[in-house]
Design a protein around this motif. Structure first.
Motif, PDB file in Angstrom:
ATOM      1  N   ASP B 532       0.765  -1.281   0.051  1.00 55.97           N
ATOM      2  CA  ASP B 532       0.191  -0.035   0.301  1.00 55.97           C
ATOM      3  C   ASP B 532       0.794   1.241   0.040  1.00 55.97           C
ATOM      4  OD1 ASP B 532      -2.712  -1.278   2.342  1.00 55.97           O
ATOM      5  OD2 ASP B 532      -2.325  -1.366   0.003  1.00 55.97           O
ATOM      6  N   LYS B 533       1.998   1.266   0.610  1.00 56.94           N
ATOM      7  CA  LYS B 533       2.944   2.544   0.857  1.00 56.94           C
ATOM      8  C   LYS B 533       3.628   2.552  -0.694  1.00 56.94           C
ATOM      9  CE  LYS B 533       4.723   5.952   2.984  1.00 56.94           C
ATOM     10  NZ  LYS B 533       3.854   6.983   3.132  1.00 56.94           N
ATOM     11  N   LEU B 534       3.932   1.398  -1.138  1.00 54.77           N
ATOM     12  CA  LEU B 534       4.622   1.810  -2.420  1.00 54.77           C
ATOM     13  C   LEU B 534       3.523   2.253  -3.531  1.00 54.77           C
ATOM     14  CD1 LEU B 534       7.057  -1.329  -3.048  1.00 54.77           C
ATOM     15  CD2 LEU B 534       7.459   1.356  -3.297  1.00 54.77           C
ATOM     16  N   ARG B 535       2.291   1.861  -3.259  1.00 51.82           N
ATOM     17  CA  ARG B 535       1.405   2.276  -4.311  1.00 51.82           C
ATOM     18  C   ARG B 535       1.147   3.837  -4.118  1.00 51.82           C
ATOM     19  NH1 ARG B 535      -3.457  -0.430  -2.891  1.00 51.82           N
ATOM     20  NH2 ARG B 535      -3.018  -2.203  -4.385  1.00 51.82           N
ATOM     21  N   GLU B 536       0.885   4.280  -2.905  1.00 52.00           N
ATOM     22  CA  GLU B 536       1.059   5.582  -2.745  1.00 52.00           C
ATOM     23  C   GLU B 536       2.286   6.282  -3.137  1.00 52.00           C
ATOM     24  OE1 GLU B 536      -0.466   5.813   1.790  1.00 52.00           O
ATOM     25  OE2 GLU B 536       1.110   7.381   1.178  1.00 52.00           O
ATOM     26  N   ILE B 537       3.438   5.869  -3.105  1.00 53.20           N
ATOM     27  CA  ILE B 537       4.839   6.349  -3.595  1.00 53.20           C
ATOM     28  C   ILE B 537       4.801   6.367  -5.076  1.00 53.20           C
ATOM     29  CG2 ILE B 537       7.155   5.822  -3.542  1.00 53.20           C
ATOM     30  CD1 ILE B 537       7.071   4.646  -0.706  1.00 53.20           C
ATOM     31  N   VAL B 538       4.356   5.147  -5.761  1.00 54.17           N
ATOM     32  CA  VAL B 538       4.687   5.286  -7.162  1.00 54.17           C
ATOM     33  C   VAL B 538       3.653   6.285  -7.683  1.00 54.17           C
ATOM     34  CG1 VAL B 538       2.738   3.367  -7.825  1.00 54.17           C
ATOM     35  CG2 VAL B 538       5.073   3.622  -8.850  1.00 54.17           C
ATOM     36  N   ARG B 539       2.344   6.214  -7.108  1.00 56.30           N
ATOM     37  CA  ARG B 539       1.539   7.330  -7.555  1.00 56.30           C
ATOM     38  C   ARG B 539       1.849   8.732  -7.519  1.00 56.30           C
ATOM     39  NH1 ARG B 539      -4.602   5.210  -5.757  1.00 56.30           N
ATOM     40  NH2 ARG B 539      -4.709   3.531  -7.261  1.00 56.30           N
ATOM     41  N   ARG B 557      -8.475  10.381 -12.883  1.00 59.73           N
ATOM     42  CA  ARG B 557      -9.983   9.478 -13.227  1.00 59.73           C
ATOM     43  C   ARG B 557      -9.719   8.146 -12.989  1.00 59.73           C
ATOM     44  NH1 ARG B 557     -10.756  14.137 -15.660  1.00 59.73           N
ATOM     45  NH2 ARG B 557     -13.174  14.881 -16.065  1.00 59.73           N
ATOM     46  N   ARG B 558      -8.472   7.368 -13.583  1.00 66.30           N
ATOM     47  CA  ARG B 558      -8.259   6.162 -13.433  1.00 66.30           C
ATOM     48  C   ARG B 558      -8.179   5.406 -12.099  1.00 66.30           C
ATOM     49  NH1 ARG B 558      -3.041   3.934 -13.841  1.00 66.30           N
ATOM     50  NH2 ARG B 558      -1.600   5.759 -14.188  1.00 66.30           N
ATOM     51  N   TRP B 559      -7.724   6.455 -11.172  1.00 68.19           N
ATOM     52  CA  TRP B 559      -7.420   6.144  -9.789  1.00 68.19           C
ATOM     53  C   TRP B 559      -8.770   6.346  -8.822  1.00 68.19           C
ATOM     54  CZ3 TRP B 559      -2.261   9.166  -9.831  1.00 68.19           C
ATOM     55  CH2 TRP B 559      -1.312   8.490 -10.513  1.00 68.19           C
ATOM     56  N   LEU B 560      -9.740   7.047  -9.633  1.00 67.53           N
ATOM     57  CA  LEU B 560     -10.892   6.985  -8.835  1.00 67.53           C
ATOM     58  C   LEU B 560     -10.847   8.049  -7.904  1.00 67.53           C
ATOM     59  CD1 LEU B 560     -12.810   3.693  -8.554  1.00 67.53           C
ATOM     60  CD2 LEU B 560     -13.220   5.600 -10.037  1.00 67.53           C
ATOM     61  N   LEU B 561      -9.714   9.087  -7.914  1.00 67.47           N
ATOM     62  CA  LEU B 561      -9.318  10.294  -6.981  1.00 67.47           C
ATOM     63  C   LEU B 561      -9.853  11.399  -7.486  1.00 67.47           C
ATOM     64  CD1 LEU B 561      -5.698   9.228  -6.042  1.00 67.47           C
ATOM     65  CD2 LEU B 561      -7.727   8.827  -4.986  1.00 67.47           C
ATOM     66  N   ALA B 562     -10.654  11.562  -8.767  1.00 70.70           N
ATOM     67  CA  ALA B 562     -11.038  12.851  -9.345  1.00 70.70           C
ATOM     68  C   ALA B 562     -12.040  13.392  -8.414  1.00 70.70           C
ATOM     69  CB  ALA B 562     -11.460  12.633 -10.849  1.00 70.70           C
TER      70      ALA B 562
END
Lengths: 482, 633
Positions: B532-539, B557-562
């Motif tokens: 999970d931490k690496l996901r945040e970091i890579v984003r 949009r594709r991360w559903l963060l919009a």
């Protein structure tokens, strides 16, 4: 009995290849002669000044169409019956001094379509689409764009007209002319509207003869001339015409989910707009009503619209383009009338003419806050009557003002629809004649009576910021010298 | 006798009439479709016309994904693109819609494929190359459609104009679209050359095909399209589901494999990350810092080996470069400003996020500070957030007290204050000092437009050779570069659990960016690198590295963060204040009263879930009964 047969062949050379164009194709077209060819004939017959009949035909050829579709046959027939010439009519003559009944039927054709020549051919621009490559961004090539697909079936637009009327003279001084007409125009040239762009046709126009319009109405004109004595003559004139049209065919998807948007069945030049139901009072109202998707940022003081049901009677809970309906009367008035007297008394002559239009509507637009992106202006009538946080009136004449264009409030809707009918004193003139001289005072566009007060309704809809109609006053002197 | 005369006359007329071709005025010289393939040159022209339908990525006003994310705010809220962050687009009024253009482009490509044989004397190898490029473009145009609209109509052969309405095509399910497009990319990659000669750069190559395919599969594996329950009602009229509602990790595996294949193909041909030593511009000594120099020139050096596919069309006068530079009347409009949200994404010099680095004063980052004498990144008064940041921050962001590597022809007129002699700095005076308080060189002064709404300016993509008073310096725009492929691969590795590989590629980007590796940075604060931490970091790494490269609009949009980021009110400094302490205050840009006047009023709206996809134009849905609109429109 008269007969006439004409053969006509014409050629028009523009002799100025650069006229109206700077494209090589335009110049090529200008260099070609324009030609027409037609055969026309008439046969007319009158018997005893009572019964009249006439038969016409035209067989016209146009260069604007492909071989095989160039010619159109347009016949017409007219009959007239001078009832007052009948022997059994004589006792009525003191009252009805003249009565004629008439009727006609005919076809007419139109080949002035498309705005350019040879519209049935395809149109290719060989260098319309360009691209650049190269690390130095200097290698460019341009390829073809297809502006128009061919349609070799294009042919004459046809109008079928039927007319019935009478001329009536009463008491030798009242003349009435009345006509009832109906015209059905078919094969009207238009751009196809049912071809989806996934076929790749978005930039390419396709034309066909697919539209039809029906126009019907009546004309009436009344003319009264009375000479009381040598010094006093009165003449009154009045006209009235009513015409209503309806689109009978149009190339568009017919079975649309929202039938309020189709063109067929409605007159030409009507307004398509949202049904406005007032202004939003508060945020709770915005939350409880269907979501307005015309633009974002809908707030208190904006116009609220009605959600229109689709063909199944269901509403979709959103205000989008499919909630527009046809509203009001067409921009071209359905009724035009005029009247006025012309009086001569001794040395004075006096005349005026009223002219009016009715059954017409206009849509206000373009008067919304305008200016640069950060400095906006509005017109005085908006300043005087708009919704604002200090004046939260839902009956305000203008919704809340915004700094940037706000599509929700500027969209065409019943909020901006106005009755554009008017009656104008169009002309008035008073003159005084002495011997061979006459002085006069006249004016045009003197008075306007209308429900619409912001500007001259004859200017039409929009913002009223176009060049206004002029009001003219003249004083003149005439003299004849032998 | 008389009647016979008339009769004869009539007959003669009618005969004369019917016999001539008097109305045959049709010209022969008009161009027709056959002329389009008449010569070898015409065939090349046709090929170029097929490329012309690619939406120009650098169209300042008309690009759907450039100025429209949450990375920047501009002083140009009246321009077309500004409707997008405001949520002002509907089916009836899509504002910017590529639906029509892309399908026209697809048809143009099929026309090339079906007609190229007509060209006489065309070399077989050239013909194969043209056909392969057309196939690539068909795949690329479909990819752009899928990115905008989700599941789309697949055009598998040249469409016919006289198709009957009941035969109009419907949308294909999303997974089917992705599979078909991926196959098309593979087929064309097999027949395209790996590189192009220098004057043909911009045409398709096999490496470009593999890279775009990797990007597409990354999108397809992302939360928006992979098992998204909000599309449960998204069906065709005949009931077929258009979106697959169940999550499939295999999609990430495919994305990972495609990214690796693209990286391998690119590196095999000599593509590599741009290094500072590549920046051989002796006439442009600034930026002089080694790492920053490399970062600044990565995008704008036309001979960069990192660029895999470029768009060589010109940028134009009213685009990024001229809108980003400090104000110069008629040439530089001082208007493209990173938001606080974007500024906070850049790391500190330790390679850590600003809210995780204990050495960084996060809560007080707006407070005034002073650059020390030996700090090369600025001088004099500044804010805490501008100290001790990573090299990418200094290479790509202009702030109060910092420098802008660009020049201007100063001739003492007003409107040129930024370039006055007292503001020139650096070697050969090739950079200027920028200050953003109200009446300073890059401040708003008395203007109603052409100002920075946040008190910062963008430097990325602005060639240091730009000269206000002359204009911007053209360079070809990288549509895909190797750095993005590394990030695509790292993201896919994280999602498939391949954490070691993810860290290796993350570190390649970080090393070039001049910050410590992920192990060093997070190791120093004792945070373990879980998935999970690496996901945040890579984003976050992607958000920083790909800043202003057309990724933010799609990534959020594709991360559903919009729905979180695109509705936030943008924030910056108080640009209306003349005094520095009043300027250095955190200010939401919602029009509120601030010392000096009113803050700019910039609205942001995003309607979830419908705004995740673009609306299909209303008229198209009406004409084609088999075409369903995207949900919510």
């Amino acid at each position: 009995m008269n007969a006439l047969l004409i053969y006509n062949q014409e050629q028009f050379n523009l002799n100025n290849i650069s006229s109206g164009t700077d494209t090589s194709l335009g110049r090529l077209y200008n260099a070609l002669p324009q030609r027409g060819q037609s055969l026309a004939g008439r046969l007319s017959y009158a018997y005893d000044n009572k019964y009249m009949a006439e038969f016409n035909f035209g067989y016209n050829g146009s260069e604007n169409f492909a071989k095989g579709n160039r010619f159109g046959f347009f016949p017409s027939v007219a009959v007239g019956y001078n009832v007052s010439e009948e022997s059994w009519f004589e006792p009525l003559l003191p009252v009805v001094s003249y009565l004629k009944l008439r009727g006609s039927w005919g076809l007419v054709g139109n080949d002035r379509i498309g705005g350019e020549r040879f519209v049935y051919m395809s149109s290719v621009n060989l260098t319309g689409a360009g691209f650049t490559t190269g690390i130095d961004q200097n290698y460019s090539r341009s390829g073809p764009v297809f502006n128009r697909y061919p349609n070799y079936n294009l042919t004459w637009e046809t109008g079928e007209k039927v007319n019935l009327g009478f001329d009536l003279h009463l008491f030798n001084d009242l003349r009435i002319v009345a006509d009832v007409f109906r015209e059905n125009r078919t094969n009207i040239f238009q751009q196809r509207g049912t071809i989806p762009t996934y076929l790749g046709t978005a930039n390419t126009a396709v034309f066909a003869n697919t539209a039809g319009v029906r126009n019907q109405g009546f004309d009436l004109s009344v003319d009264y001339t009375k000479q009381f004595n040598r010094d006093f003559v009165v003449q009154m004139k009045g006209t009235f015409s009513f015409a209503q049209n309806e689109v009978t065919r149009y190339d568009e998807p017919i079975d649309q989910q929202y039938p309020n948007l189709i063109n067929v069945g409605y007159p030409l030049n009507t307004h398509l707009g949202y049904i406005a139901e007032g202004l939003f009072i508060d945020e709770a109202e915005i939350a409880n009503r269907p979501e307005q998707q015309i633009s974002g940022n809908v707030g208190v003081g904006d116009i609220k619209y009605k959600d229109v049901a689709d063909k199944n009677g269901e509403t979709d809970g959103m205000i989008t383009g499919n909630d527009r309906v046809r509203m009001g009367y067409p921009t071209v008035p359905e009724i035009i009338y005029g009247f006025g007297p012309s009086i001569r008394y001794k040395k004075f002559d006096f005349g005026f003419l009223f002219q009016g239009a009715a059954r017409t509507s206009m849509m206000l637009s373009g008067m919304h806050p305008f200016g640069t992106n950060t400095r906006r202006n509005v017109m005085q009538w908006i300043v005087d009557d708009h919704w604002s946080p200090d004046n939260q009136s839902v009956d305000a004449g203008y919704p809340r003002l915004t700094q940037i264009d706000h599509g929700n409030n500027t969209a065409g809707s019943s909020f901006w629809l106005r009755d554009a009918s008017f009656l104008k004193l169009k002309n008035a003139e008073i003159g005084y004649s002495i011997k061979n001289m006459r002085i006069y005072v006249s004016g045009s566009n003197l008075l306007t009576f209308s429900n619409f007060k912001l500007w001259d309704p004859e200017q039409g809809g929009g913002s009223g910021l176009s060049y206004p109609t002029t009001r003219v006053f003249n004083v003149g002197f005439q003299m004849t010298i032998n | 006798m008389k009647h016979i005369k008339y009769l004869v006359l009539s007959i003669l007329i009618v005969i004369g009439f019917a016999s001539c071709n008097y109305l045959d005025v049709v010209p022969d010289e008009v161009a027709t479709e056959d002329d389009a393939f008449a010569t070898v040159q015409a065939a090349e022209n046709f090929l170029y016309s097929c490329y012309s339908y690619i939406p120009n990525p650098r169209s300042g006003t008309g690009s759907i994904d450039w100025f429209t994310g949450d990375e920047i705010v501009t002083a140009f809220e009246h321009e077309t693109f500004a409707h997008f962050p405001k949520g002002n687009y509907t089916a009836l009024n899509p504002i910017i819609s590529y639906w029509n253009t892309l399908f026209s482009g697809i048809k143009q490509c099929y026309m090339l494929i079906n007609n190229i044989d007509k060209t006489p004397n065309l070399d077989q190898s050239l013909k194969d190359d043209y056909v392969a490029q057309a196939e690539f473009l068909i795949a690329y145009y479909h990819f752009l459609l899928v990115r905008n609209y989700g599941p789309v109509i697949l055009i598998k052969e040249e469409p016919q104009l006289n198709t009957a309405p009941e035969d109009f095509l419907a949308r294909s399910p999303y997974d089917g679209c992705i599979d078909w497009i991926a196959t098309k990319f593979d087929e064309s990659a097999a027949r395209l050359p790996e590189t192009r000669p220098s004057d043909r750069m911009g045409l398709a190559t096999s490496v470009a095909a593999k890279s775009i395919k990797a990007r597409m599969l990354l999108y397809a594996a992302s939360p928006l399209f992979n098992g998204n329950s909000m599309y449960s009602d998204f069906k065709n009229p005949d009931g077929t589901n258009l979106m697959n509602l169940s999550y499939d990790v295999e999609k990430w595996v495919e994305a990972k494999n495609a990214a690796k294949a693209a990286i391998d193909a690119a590196e095999a041909v000599g593509h590599r990350l741009y290094q500072p030593s590549d920046a051989n511009f002796s006439d442009l000594p600034e930026p002089s810092d080694h790492v920053q120099r490399g970062l600044r020139f990565t995008l704008v050096d036309k001979s960069s080996k990192e660029h895999i596919w470029i768009d060589a069309r010109g940028e134009g006068f009213y685009s990024l470069q001229n809108k980003s530079r400090p104000f110069y009347e008629n040439y530089s409009w001082n208007g493209i400003s990173p938001t606080l949200a974007m500024l906070d994404r850049f790391y500190t010099k330790n390679g850590l996020p600003v809210d995780e680095d204990p050495e960084f004063n996060f809560d007080g980052r707006f407070s005034p500070a002073v650059f020390t004498e030996d700090d090369p990144n600025g001088e004099g008064q500044t804010q805490t957030m501008n100290l001790n940041r990573e090299p990418r921050y200094y290479a790509w962001i202009s702030f109060h007290g910092g420098y802008y590597e660009s020049t201007g022809n100063y001739n003492r007129s007003s409107g040129q204050w930024a370039y006055a002699p007292e503001n020139l700095r650096g070697i050969d005076n090739k950079k200027v000092l920028t200050r953003f308080t109200r009446n300073e060189t890059a401040g708003i002064r008395n203007r109603a437009n052409n100002y920075s709404p946040t008190g910062f300016l963008n430097k990325k993509g602005v060639h240091p050779a730009s000269n206000s008073g002359v204009g911007h310096r053209e360079y070809p725009w990288p549509v895909v570069r190797l750095g993005e492929l590394y990030l695509n691969y790292a993201e896919a590795c994280v999602e498939t659990g391949d954490l070691d590989e993810a860290r290796i590629y993350l570190n390649k980007i970080r090393e070039r960016a001049g910050i410590p590796t992920v192990e060093e940075s997070w190791g120093s604060i004792g945070v373990s690198l879980t998935r999970d931490k690496l996901r945040e970091i890579v984003r976050q790494e992607r958000m920083v590295e790909m800043y202003m490269e057309h990724q933010n609009f799609w990534d959020m949009r594709r991360w559903l963060l919009a729905e979180e980021y695109f509705t936030a009110v943008p924030e910056g400094n108080n640009i209306m204040a003349d005094q520095f302490t009043q300027f250095a205050e955190r200010t939401p840009l919602d029009g509120r009263e601030v010392p000096g006047g009113n803050a700019p009023n910039i609205t942001r709206e995003f309607n979830s879930p419908r705004n995740y996809l673009m609306p299909i134009p209303y008229s198209e849905v009406q004409k084609n009964k088999n075409l369903v609109q995207n949900p919510g429109y």
